[in-house]
Structures are given as C-alpha cells and as structure tokens.
Design a protein around this motif. Structure first.
Motif, PDB file in Angstrom:
ATOM      1  N   VAL A  13      -3.361 -58.441  14.673  1.00 48.61           N
ATOM      2  CA  VAL A  13      -2.871 -57.981  13.664  1.00 48.61           C
ATOM      3  C   VAL A  13      -1.391 -57.523  13.602  1.00 48.61           C
ATOM      4  N   TRP A  14      -1.506 -56.577  14.559  1.00 49.48           N
ATOM      5  CA  TRP A  14      -0.010 -55.764  14.789  1.00 49.48           C
ATOM      6  C   TRP A  14       1.063 -57.021  15.015  1.00 49.48           C
ATOM      7  N   ALA A  15       1.020 -58.044  16.008  1.00 45.70           N
ATOM      8  CA  ALA A  15       1.770 -59.178  16.061  1.00 45.70           C
ATOM      9  C   ALA A  15       2.441 -59.791  14.681  1.00 45.70           C
ATOM     10  N   ALA A  16       1.261 -59.972  14.024  1.00 44.70           N
ATOM     11  CA  ALA A  16       1.418 -60.638  12.369  1.00 44.70           C
ATOM     12  C   ALA A  16       2.357 -59.773  11.614  1.00 44.70           C
ATOM     13  N   LEU A  17       2.106 -58.324  11.641  1.00 46.15           N
ATOM     14  CA  LEU A  17       2.619 -57.564  11.004  1.00 46.15           C
ATOM     15  C   LEU A  17       4.073 -57.309  11.390  1.00 46.15           C
ATOM     16  N   ASN A  18       4.479 -57.344  12.700  1.00 44.95           N
ATOM     17  CA  ASN A  18       5.665 -57.367  13.118  1.00 44.95           C
ATOM     18  C   ASN A  18       6.513 -58.443  12.722  1.00 44.95           C
ATOM     19  N   GLU A  19       5.931 -59.568  12.518  1.00 48.46           N
ATOM     20  CA  GLU A  19       6.791 -60.686  11.978  1.00 48.46           C
ATOM     21  C   GLU A  19       6.854 -60.483  10.488  1.00 48.46           C
ATOM     22  N   ALA A  20       5.780 -60.343   9.846  1.00 52.07           N
ATOM     23  CA  ALA A  20       5.872 -60.192   8.453  1.00 52.07           C
ATOM     24  C   ALA A  20       6.224 -59.181   7.591  1.00 52.07           C
ATOM     25  N   GLU A  21       6.437 -57.857   8.361  1.00 47.91           N
ATOM     26  CA  GLU A  21       6.744 -56.742   7.697  1.00 47.91           C
ATOM     27  C   GLU A  21       5.410 -56.156   6.997  1.00 47.91           C
ATOM     28  N   ALA A  22       5.263 -56.062   5.524  1.00 47.49           N
ATOM     29  CA  ALA A  22       4.527 -55.854   4.667  1.00 47.49           C
ATOM     30  C   ALA A  22       3.899 -57.038   4.083  1.00 47.49           C
ATOM     31  N   VAL A  23       2.434 -56.857   4.071  1.00 51.82           N
ATOM     32  CA  VAL A  23       1.693 -58.267   3.677  1.00 51.82           C
ATOM     33  C   VAL A  23       0.265 -57.799   3.216  1.00 51.82           C
ATOM     34  N   GLY A  24      -0.153 -58.657   2.222  1.00 56.40           N
ATOM     35  CA  GLY A  24      -1.572 -58.170   1.687  1.00 56.40           C
ATOM     36  C   GLY A  24      -2.624 -58.562   2.677  1.00 56.40           C
ATOM     37  N   THR A  25      -3.720 -57.879   2.565  1.00 53.22           N
ATOM     38  CA  THR A  25      -5.022 -58.174   3.442  1.00 53.22           C
ATOM     39  C   THR A  25      -5.397 -59.679   3.403  1.00 53.22           C
ATOM     40  N   LYS A  26      -5.282 -60.282   2.353  1.00 55.81           N
ATOM     41  CA  LYS A  26      -5.831 -61.861   2.440  1.00 55.81           C
ATOM     42  C   LYS A  26      -5.047 -62.496   3.416  1.00 55.81           C
ATOM     43  N   GLN A  27      -3.657 -62.223   3.056  1.00 55.99           N
ATOM     44  CA  GLN A  27      -2.657 -63.178   3.919  1.00 55.99           C
ATOM     45  C   GLN A  27      -2.618 -62.672   5.280  1.00 55.99           C
ATOM     46  N   LEU A  28      -2.822 -61.244   5.464  1.00 55.89           N
ATOM     47  CA  LEU A  28      -2.670 -61.027   6.715  1.00 55.89           C
ATOM     48  C   LEU A  28      -3.926 -61.570   7.981  1.00 55.89           C
ATOM     49  N   LYS A  29      -5.203 -61.669   7.037  1.00 53.21           N
ATOM     50  CA  LYS A  29      -6.202 -62.299   7.876  1.00 53.21           C
ATOM     51  C   LYS A  29      -6.008 -63.712   8.091  1.00 53.21           C
ATOM     52  N   LYS A  30      -5.182 -64.351   7.399  1.00 48.78           N
ATOM     53  CA  LYS A  30      -5.055 -65.803   7.491  1.00 48.78           C
ATOM     54  C   LYS A  30      -3.938 -65.872   8.696  1.00 48.78           C
ATOM     55  N   ILE A  31      -2.854 -65.232   8.658  1.00 49.78           N
ATOM     56  CA  ILE A  31      -1.823 -65.134   9.691  1.00 49.78           C
ATOM     57  C   ILE A  31      -2.381 -64.869  10.868  1.00 49.78           C
ATOM     58  N   ALA A  32      -3.086 -63.523  11.069  1.00 50.53           N
ATOM     59  CA  ALA A  32      -3.830 -63.334  12.425  1.00 50.53           C
ATOM     60  C   ALA A  32      -4.911 -64.186  13.051  1.00 50.53           C
TER      61      ALA A  32
END
Length: 71
Positions: A13-32
């Motif tokens: 999750v941290w790595a995904a947020l480091n790339e995407a900055e601010a993101v919704g939980t649905k998209q974050l689950k997918k990215i991570a």
C-alpha cells in the motif's frame, strides 16, 4: 491473516501511494493487488498507526481518499 502478512500488505500500500499520491480505497486495493477489503484496511491501520498516511473524504463523501504524510 497474521502480522507478517499485514506488514507485507502495508508495504504494498505504501509503495502504491508513493507512486499515485492521493487515491481512493477502491483503486488503492487494485493498485496494491490486495485480495479483499480486509487486507486493505488492516494495511491502512498499520500505516495509520505509524503516522505514515492521512485520510480525507471524497467530495461526494462516498469514498475515502488516502495519501502519504509528507514529512
């Protein structure tokens, strides 16, 4: 699910947020690439407890927007 898995998911999750900055939980689950909401929210709890993320509501208040705390 044990603390080792939660810690690994928190890293994803941290790595995904480091790339995407601010993101919704649905998209974050997918990215991570997490399997379900339980994995996502356990990882978010881990990162929140460490003070590494912040939460905001979306404009329509239907989703949680997550971003890294800028130090």
């Amino acid at each position: 699910m044990n603390t080792d898995i939660i810690g690994l998911n928190a890293g994803r999750v941290w790595a995904a947020l480091n790339e995407a900055e601010a993101v919704g939980t649905k998209q974050l689950k997918k990215i991570a690439k997490l399997k379900n909401d339980k994995e996502l929210f356990a990882a978010l709890g881990w990162l929140a407890r460490e003070g590494k993320i912040k939460f905001e509501e979306s404009e329509d208040s239907k989703e949680l927007i997550v971003s890294l705390v800028q130090e």
